[in-house]
Design an enzyme around this catalytic site. Sequence first.
Site, PDB file in Angstrom:
ATOM      1  N   LYS A  87       0.848  -1.192   0.000  1.00 32.02           N
ATOM      2  CA  LYS A  87       0.000   0.000   0.000  1.00 32.02           C
ATOM      3  C   LYS A  87       0.887   1.247   0.000  1.00 32.02           C
ATOM      4  O   LYS A  87       1.716   1.444   0.907  1.00 32.02           O
ATOM      5  CB  LYS A  87      -0.871  -0.049   1.264  1.00 32.02           C
ATOM      6  CG  LYS A  87      -2.184   0.671   1.141  1.00 32.02           C
ATOM      7  CD  LYS A  87      -3.030   0.331   2.359  1.00 32.02           C
ATOM      8  CE  LYS A  87      -4.326   1.070   2.364  1.00 32.02           C
ATOM      9  NZ  LYS A  87      -5.046   0.886   3.617  1.00 32.02           N
TER      10      LYS A  87
HETATM   11  C1  E4P Z   1      -8.344   1.949   3.330  1.00 35.08           C
HETATM   12  O1  E4P Z   1      -7.603   1.081   2.947  1.00 35.08           O
HETATM   13  C2  E4P Z   1      -8.273   2.565   4.659  1.00 35.08           C
HETATM   14  O2  E4P Z   1      -7.648   1.679   5.550  1.00 35.08           O
HETATM   15  C3  E4P Z   1      -9.602   2.836   5.255  1.00 35.08           C
HETATM   16  O3  E4P Z   1     -10.666   2.415   4.438  1.00 35.08           O
HETATM   17  C4  E4P Z   1      -9.761   4.186   5.876  1.00 35.08           C
HETATM   18  O4  E4P Z   1     -11.043   4.252   6.444  1.00 35.08           O
HETATM   19  P1  E4P Z   1     -11.457   5.347   7.534  1.00 35.08           P
HETATM   20  O5  E4P Z   1     -11.712   6.630   6.822  1.00 35.08           O
HETATM   21  O6  E4P Z   1     -12.711   4.773   8.126  1.00 35.08           O
HETATM   22  O7  E4P Z   1     -10.325   5.437   8.508  1.00 35.08           O
END
Ligand code: E4P
Length: 217
Positions: A87
């Site tokens: 990522k």
């Molecule tokens: C995506 O990969 C992120 O980990 C995640 O969806 C972020 O979500 P949030 O806005 O609920 O923290």
Amino acid sequence: MKFFIDTANLDQIRDAQELGVLDGVTTNPSLMAKEGITGRNNILKHYVDICNIVDGDVSAEVIATDLKGIIKEGEELADLHEQIVVKVPMIRDGVKALKYFSDKGIRTNCTLVFSPGQALLAAKAGATYVSPFLGRLDDISSDGLNLIAEIRLIYDNYDFETQILAASIRHTMHVIDCAKLGADVMTGPLSSIEGLLKHPLTDIGLEKFLADYKKGN
Ligand code: E4P
């Protein structure tokens, strides 16, 4: 549509896996910290533990923000397990790293995407997944779902293979709306998936079927 769960909690990942509809897991440094997983070695071990529970892709996020550091960390993460997807944040050196990883056959998830332009860049750089954060846009009174629709249009115009991973999903209606818009993947809390199960007419209908069965037996 693939279902990913957005957590580093092993119990929730097991629950989702047992439901039989789980295709992968996304994590981020905040989710790791929430589970009390700190220190490089513990974090790396936790990724392997997650891979051993699920059958699908597991996103593991780099911390470095410079090209050399992103590449070093990303290669280390990719070597951990074949299910790992690296990522990478949507920043200048992140785009360069996406291209580098793509050329090397290392799969990536471009994270922190909030605009169609960023999604276009990620696809051009060869990202495997692009993660538009729709919940965080909704939080600031922007239209998160519209971003998913715009990215779908752009990717379809040019047959980009990058998969749209609708991220920052907060509830079940986000899942339904993303499915209507043609997102390839959703990632959200277990509750957003479990909400799909629920309908009062199912419960009422089942109760009546069982009561009628009992009358005759
Ligand atoms: C995506 O990969 C992120 O980990 C995640 O969806 C972020 O979500 P949030 O806005 O609920 O923290």
